[in-house]
Design an enzyme around this catalytic site. Sequence first.
Site, PDB file in Angstrom:
ATOM      1  N   VAL A   1       1.219   4.052  -3.632  1.00 14.82           N
ATOM      2  CA  VAL A   1       1.177   5.547  -3.530  1.00 14.82           C
ATOM      3  C   VAL A   1       2.623   6.453  -3.299  1.00 14.82           C
ATOM      4  O   VAL A   1       2.884   6.369  -2.684  1.00 14.82           O
ATOM      5  CB  VAL A   1       0.318   6.239  -2.325  1.00 14.82           C
ATOM      6  CG1 VAL A   1      -0.199   7.475  -2.744  1.00 14.82           C
ATOM      7  CG2 VAL A   1      -0.780   5.331  -2.347  1.00 14.82           C
TER       8      VAL A   1
ATOM      9  N   HIS B   1       0.683  -0.944   0.048  1.00 17.75           N
ATOM     10  CA  HIS B   1       0.078   0.169  -0.498  1.00 17.75           C
ATOM     11  C   HIS B   1       0.843   1.417  -0.216  1.00 17.75           C
ATOM     12  O   HIS B   1       0.097   2.360  -0.420  1.00 17.75           O
ATOM     13  CB  HIS B   1      -1.374   0.326   1.222  1.00 17.75           C
ATOM     14  CG  HIS B   1      -2.265  -0.832   1.123  1.00 17.75           C
ATOM     15  ND1 HIS B   1      -3.367  -0.487   1.165  1.00 17.75           N
ATOM     16  CD2 HIS B   1      -2.418  -2.226   0.930  1.00 17.75           C
ATOM     17  CE1 HIS B   1      -4.349  -1.217   0.739  1.00 17.75           C
ATOM     18  NE2 HIS B   1      -3.660  -2.334   1.351  1.00 17.75           N
TER      19      HIS B   1
END
Length: 213
Positions: free
Chosen positions: A79, A75
């Site tokens: 990003v 995760h």
Amino acid sequence: MARPPRAAASLPQHRLSVVVLGLLLFRAAAKAQLSGDSYYDASCPAALLTIRTVVSAAVLLDPRMGASLLRLHFHDCFVQGCDASVLLDDTGNFTGEKGAGPNAGSLRGFEVVDNAKMLLETLCPQTVSCADILAVAARDAVVQSFYTRGPVMGGSAGEEGRDSPTASASLANSDLPSPSSTLATLLTAFSNKGLTTTDMVALSVDRQKTLLS
């Protein structure tokens, strides 16, 4: 420049004792050859052993932590790249990624990175980035969960580099797959990051294996 530890003062007593014991071992082994990774050999020789020991203790205390660290790294990388931005708390200048839909209430393992960072700041201050700690922790967590067959996702020391000073909730919400994502959405999301279907399956299999350990 590596950021200081965020939660060292709140370590549970049983984990603190493991960490203190580990610190003694790290000092004794600081000059030992640690692994094939060489990025921190000169600047912080005990870096990889430190991370590995903290991860091993965490996975022994909670077998699901292997999957949690792998997911935390995944995760993070989705990003802004693998820059430890997922570790940042909200500030007056930005809303971080922890509260984004795919992350809120489900990401775990922050304290493992904190523990490793605290020790590394004692051994070699402002040397090992949180991005590197998270990448190596994810790799070591999968190995610690006794699954070595097939591809193992995770980075090596020095691959990730500098920590990000900012985070983005909007990018986390738009880039990260959610639990309700369709197969087509998942394939597109991974493709947008330069990852293949094989990469997606490998990541999913490694995570599922650690969850079942």
